[in-house]
Design an enzyme around this catalytic site. Structure first.
Site, mmCIF file in Angstrom:
data_model
loop_
_atom_site.group_PDB
_atom_site.id
_atom_site.type_symbol
_atom_site.label_atom_id
_atom_site.label_comp_id
_atom_site.label_asym_id
_atom_site.label_seq_id
_atom_site.Cartn_x
_atom_site.Cartn_y
_atom_site.Cartn_z
ATOM 1 N N HIS A 8 1.262 6.916 5.149
ATOM 2 C CA HIS A 8 1.800 5.846 6.595
ATOM 3 C C HIS A 8 3.329 6.597 5.174
ATOM 4 C CE1 HIS A 8 -0.978 3.445 6.854
ATOM 5 N NE2 HIS A 8 -0.661 3.295 5.187
ATOM 6 N N ILE A 61 1.713 6.896 9.700
ATOM 7 C CA ILE A 61 1.401 5.600 11.104
ATOM 8 C C ILE A 61 1.906 4.015 10.041
ATOM 9 C CG2 ILE A 61 -0.593 6.490 12.251
ATOM 10 C CD1 ILE A 61 -2.248 5.240 10.135
ATOM 11 N N GLY A 71 -1.891 -1.419 9.000
ATOM 12 C CA GLY A 71 -2.638 -2.073 9.120
ATOM 13 C C GLY A 71 -1.747 -3.680 9.027
ATOM 14 N N ASP A 107 1.102 -1.253 0.102
ATOM 15 C CA ASP A 107 0.014 0.173 0.038
ATOM 16 C C ASP A 107 0.434 1.037 0.398
ATOM 17 O OD1 ASP A 107 -1.685 1.767 -0.014
ATOM 18 O OD2 ASP A 107 -2.523 1.381 2.261
#
Length: 285
Positions: A194, A209, A212, A189
């Site tokens: 990110h 961040i 996930g 991704d």
């Protein structure tokens, strides 16, 4: 236009042909934190071409169909969607190279009601192009926060796996690198959330961040290390629900409960005592 239940269920998502090589396996493994100790020979087997192994959780990035909720005519308010759960089933261990085909389809949509969002379940089957042999299946649960109340037929959400109420049988702490999201995004991704501090701040985070599925890979590593002796063939399935973000550089503590061939787990941020993946379940061979 809001979601049209029948139209979305019949949506044709283009197949994806994906050729990968040993370098891709090593890059993915580095992106979920392996190789931090270059003298750890168990981890070295996933980041060095000598006797190379592929991590089981790498299957989640193979045959990936891209951001189809945005790119296709879905009726989904893609700005407001978030990843809810992932469930990976491995029919055979991943080879360290090959050409695979990913076929993705929507399998169910749950209308939670006006103002409550909708749940979209999609399945990706990854098969070997040459033989047609099924390699893996990935069930993704997507929470569409802006799409409730479209009038879909009554449907129930799939139940989550309940964790045992006793204390964990085993705990595994794995650090994440400060640049981990920058490495992981090269395998999957590329969302700037990110990588770009300005995008992260605009989204309400103080800094970028971790993906996930990057956290998912770290939890998979913990299970592979503690329950499988670093043998990828022993991990048959792994699933979990995303519940909070992790910042690269934090430590992920995976708490595990072993009941026969089932490992229940959750992944926590050690520094903040926040659960990042909950209701986890893995199946061992």
């Amino acid at each position: 236009m809001p979601i049209d239940y029948d139209k979305l269920l019949a949506l044709k998502i283009p197949d994806v042909e994906h050729t990968y090589a040993p370098k891709d396996c090593m890059l993915y493994a580095l992106g979920v934190g392996l190789g931090l100790d270059p003298l750890d020979e168990d981890q070295l087997a996933f980041v060095y071409e000598k006797n190379l192994k592929a991590l089981p959780t790498m299957a989640v990035v193979l045959g990936y169909p891209g951001f189809w909720a945005k790119e296709l005519d879905t009726g989904i308010d893609w700005v407001k969607l978030v990843a809810g759960e992932y469930a990976l089933e491995l029919h055979q261990p991943l080879a360290t190279h090959g050409t695979l085909v990913g076929r993705t389809r929507v399998v169910e949509i749950v209308d939670k009601g006006a103002g409550k969002g909708a749940i979209v379940y999609s399945e990706r089957v990854v098969s070997d192009k040459a033989t047609g042999a099924r390699i893996a299946a990935i069930l993704q649960t997507t929470f569409c926060r802006g799409d409730g109340g479209f009038g879909g037929p009554p449907r129930e959400q799939r139940p989550v796996h309940a964790l045992p109420e006793r204390a964990p049988d085993l705990v595994c702490d794995l650090p994440t690198r400060p640049e981990m999201a920058l490495i992981y995004r090269l395998s999957a991704d590329p969302n700037p959330l990110h990588a770009d501090p300005a995008v992260a701040k605009a989204s309400g985070f103080p800094r970028p961040i971790l993906h996930g599925l990057g956290t998912f890979g770290v939890a998979g590593h913990a299970i592979l290390k503690t329950q499988c002796g670093y043998d990828p063939a022993r991990l048959a399935a792994i699933a979990g629900r995303f519940s909070a973000p992790i910042f690269p550089g934090e430590t992920i503590r995976t708490e595990m409960w072993r009941d026969s061939s089932t490992v229940s787990f959750r992944a926590k941020v050690l520094e903040r005592d926040v659960v990042a993946i909950n209701n986890g379940r893995a199946e061992l061979r």
